[in-house]
Motif scaffolding. Structure first.
Motif, short mmCIF file in Angstrom:
data_model
loop_
_atom_site.label_atom_id
_atom_site.label_comp_id
_atom_site.label_asym_id
_atom_site.label_seq_id
_atom_site.Cartn_x
_atom_site.Cartn_y
_atom_site.Cartn_z
N LYS A 182 -2.47 -0.16 -2.97
CA LYS A 182 -1.48 -0.55 -1.97
C LYS A 182 -2.22 -0.81 -0.66
N ILE A 183 -2.11 -2.03 -0.17
CA ILE A 183 -2.83 -2.43 1.04
C ILE A 183 -1.83 -2.68 2.16
N ALA A 184 -2.02 -1.98 3.26
CA ALA A 184 -1.16 -2.15 4.44
C ALA A 184 -1.89 -3.01 5.46
N VAL A 185 -1.35 -4.17 5.76
CA VAL A 185 -1.90 -5.03 6.81
C VAL A 185 -1.08 -4.77 8.07
N LEU A 186 -1.71 -4.13 9.05
CA LEU A 186 -1.01 -3.77 10.28
C LEU A 186 -1.32 -4.80 11.35
N LEU A 189 -3.37 -9.64 -4.34
CA LEU A 189 -3.33 -8.25 -3.89
C LEU A 189 -1.92 -7.81 -3.55
N ASP A 190 -1.71 -6.49 -3.61
CA ASP A 190 -0.40 -5.87 -3.32
C ASP A 190 -0.36 -5.51 -1.84
N LEU A 191 0.40 -6.27 -1.07
CA LEU A 191 0.40 -6.12 0.38
C LEU A 191 1.73 -5.60 0.91
N THR A 192 1.61 -4.82 1.99
CA THR A 192 2.76 -4.49 2.82
C THR A 192 2.38 -4.83 4.25
N GLY A 194 7.40 -15.27 3.94
CA GLY A 194 7.80 -14.69 2.66
C GLY A 194 7.46 -13.24 2.46
N PHE A 195 7.00 -12.57 3.52
CA PHE A 195 6.74 -11.13 3.42
C PHE A 195 7.96 -10.36 3.90
N PRO A 196 8.23 -9.20 3.33
CA PRO A 196 9.27 -8.32 3.88
C PRO A 196 8.61 -7.28 4.80
N PRO A 197 8.42 -7.59 6.08
CA PRO A 197 7.70 -6.68 6.97
C PRO A 197 8.47 -5.38 7.21
N VAL A 198 7.71 -4.32 7.43
CA VAL A 198 8.29 -3.01 7.71
C VAL A 198 7.61 -2.45 8.96
N SER A 199 8.03 -1.27 9.38
CA SER A 199 7.40 -0.65 10.54
C SER A 199 5.96 -0.27 10.20
N ILE A 200 5.17 -0.06 11.23
CA ILE A 200 3.76 0.29 11.04
C ILE A 200 3.62 1.62 10.31
N SER A 201 4.41 2.59 10.68
CA SER A 201 4.32 3.91 10.02
C SER A 201 4.75 3.82 8.57
N GLU A 202 5.78 3.04 8.28
CA GLU A 202 6.25 2.89 6.90
C GLU A 202 5.20 2.19 6.04
N ALA A 203 4.54 1.19 6.59
CA ALA A 203 3.50 0.49 5.84
C ALA A 203 2.31 1.41 5.56
N THR A 204 2.00 2.27 6.51
CA THR A 204 0.85 3.17 6.37
C THR A 204 1.09 4.26 5.33
N ASP A 205 2.33 4.74 5.22
CA ASP A 205 2.67 5.80 4.26
C ASP A 205 2.23 5.43 2.85
N GLY A 206 1.36 6.23 2.28
CA GLY A 206 0.96 6.04 0.89
C GLY A 206 0.00 4.90 0.64
N ALA A 207 -0.45 4.20 1.69
CA ALA A 207 -1.35 3.07 1.50
C ALA A 207 -2.74 3.54 1.12
N ASP A 208 -3.37 2.80 0.22
CA ASP A 208 -4.75 3.09 -0.18
C ASP A 208 -5.76 2.48 0.79
N CYS A 218 -7.79 7.59 1.59
CA CYS A 218 -7.55 6.17 1.83
C CYS A 218 -8.71 5.58 2.63
N ALA A 219 -8.70 4.28 2.80
CA ALA A 219 -9.69 3.60 3.63
C ALA A 219 -9.00 3.03 4.86
N LEU A 220 -9.54 3.34 6.03
CA LEU A 220 -9.05 2.79 7.28
C LEU A 220 -10.00 1.65 7.64
N GLU A 221 -9.48 0.43 7.66
CA GLU A 221 -10.33 -0.75 7.79
C GLU A 221 -10.07 -1.48 9.10
N PHE A 222 -11.14 -1.94 9.72
CA PHE A 222 -11.06 -2.66 10.99
C PHE A 222 -11.70 -4.04 10.83
#
Length: 328
Positions: free
Chosen positions: A18-22, A40-43, A59-73, A100-104
């Motif tokens: 699960k990849i969260a793009v913030l 890839l599986d994106l939020t 075509g993305f269903p965007p969510v809040s930053i905290s919701e995207a981060t929850d459970g992200a790999d 998880c990995a925090l990526e910059f």
């Protein structure tokens, strides 16, 4: 410097992750669209506003930053540098899962200690070398731009492999990926922007324009000679190197440039560049930038407005609209 290519990266490492793009600005949008095309599986995590609406349009269903981060790999910090620390503290820190990995895409927040990730996560960087629209355009043409990867903290033992896999998902391993340290990426990037690409470059253009106009030359001619044609020469330098550029311009241009350039770029210029690098390495620039951001960007907006009010901008708008159908 070792160059990593397709054979060095395993896209399969990202399967089922699960990849969260913030953030969904220039870089966030380009990377998200490329990742989606790579399967890839994106939020998308973004605040309400223009970027949120753009993500929905794409075509993305965007969510809040905290919701995207929850459970992200993998949590990709593609939020503007100046806002990262505050958003991290309020909306990200408590939602990172262990392992998880925090990526910059830029090392600013890590290099200057604005963000302190927990010890049980990987901290990596995958930085495509180009602006978002260009990254996307090159990807759509079946290729990729070069990229840089960095590992700041390797909790899982898999951090570098993950960074390479992300680069492969962007097609960056086609031209090649190289590795550096976070602080190297941060400081060279800031120095290039300030001394040449955005700072020195624009200051030299404005001074040359003012010199011609003050001597009575038409502003439109001055604009063409010292601003418009810079792209043509820069393209030659990028494509062929400095010596290749000399071989592509007239002998008059080459002789004039080689014999007169040191009157403009002098040892005082070098002193100025040294002081710029000193401020970057000491953290003085980072402190100033963070302070201005937290003060409502008053200093930056004031300087920006001063530039916008200059004659070269009005002339430039007329030239672009008249000759190139430009839209402001």
């Amino acid at each position: 410097m070792r160059i990593y290519n397709d054979a060095d990266a395993d896209l399969g490492l990202l399967k089922g992750k699960k990849i969260a793009v913030l953030g969904y600005g220039s870089q966030g949008r380009a990377q998200a669209l490329c990742f989606r095309d790579s399967g890839l599986d994106l939020t998308i995590g973004v605040r309400e506003g223009k970027s949120f609406d753009k993500a929905k349009e794409d075509g993305f269903p965007p969510v809040s930053i905290s919701e995207a981060t929850d459970g992200a790999d993998i949590v990709m910090m593609l939020i503007p540098d100046e806002a990262q620390a505050d958003i991290y503290e309020k909306e990200i820190k408590d939602h990172l899962k262990p392992g998880c990995a925090l990526e910059f895409a830029h090392g600013f927040a890590i290099t200057y200690g604005l963000i302190h990730p927990p010890k049980d996560v990987d901290v990596i960087m995958m930085a495509p070398k180009g602006p978002g629209p260009m990254i996307r355009r090159v990807f759509e043409n079946g290729y990729g731009v070069p990229a840089l990867i960095c590992v700041h903290h390797d909790h899982t033992g898999n951090a570098k492999a993950l960074a390479l896999a992300l680069a492969k998902a962007m097609n960056c391993t086609k031209p090649g990926v190289f590795e550096a340290r976070f602080e190297q990426e941060t400081m060279t990037d800031l120095f290039g922007e300030q001394a040449v690409l955005c700072g020195g470059y624009t200051a030299m253009i404005k001074m040359a324009y003012d010199t011609l106009v003050s001597r009575g030359f038409p502003p439109e001619m001055a604009y063409f000679e010292v601003l418009h044609e810079t792209k043509l020469v820069t393209d030659l330098v990028v494509e062929r190197g400095i010596n290749g550029m000399w071989n592509s311009v007239s002998n008059t241009a080459e002789f004039g440039g080689l014999t007169r350039r040191n009157r403009v770029i002098t040892e005082k210029t070098r002193d100025g560049m040294e002081s710029i690098l000193d401020d970057i390495q000491s953290g003085k620039f980072a402190e100033e930038w963070v302070e201005d951001y937290r003060n409502g960007l008053k200093r930056m907006r004031g300087l920006q407005q001063k530039d916008a009010d200059e004659d070269i901008e009005e002339v430039g708008r007329w030239v672009r609209q008249t000759f190139f159908g430009g839209k402001e």
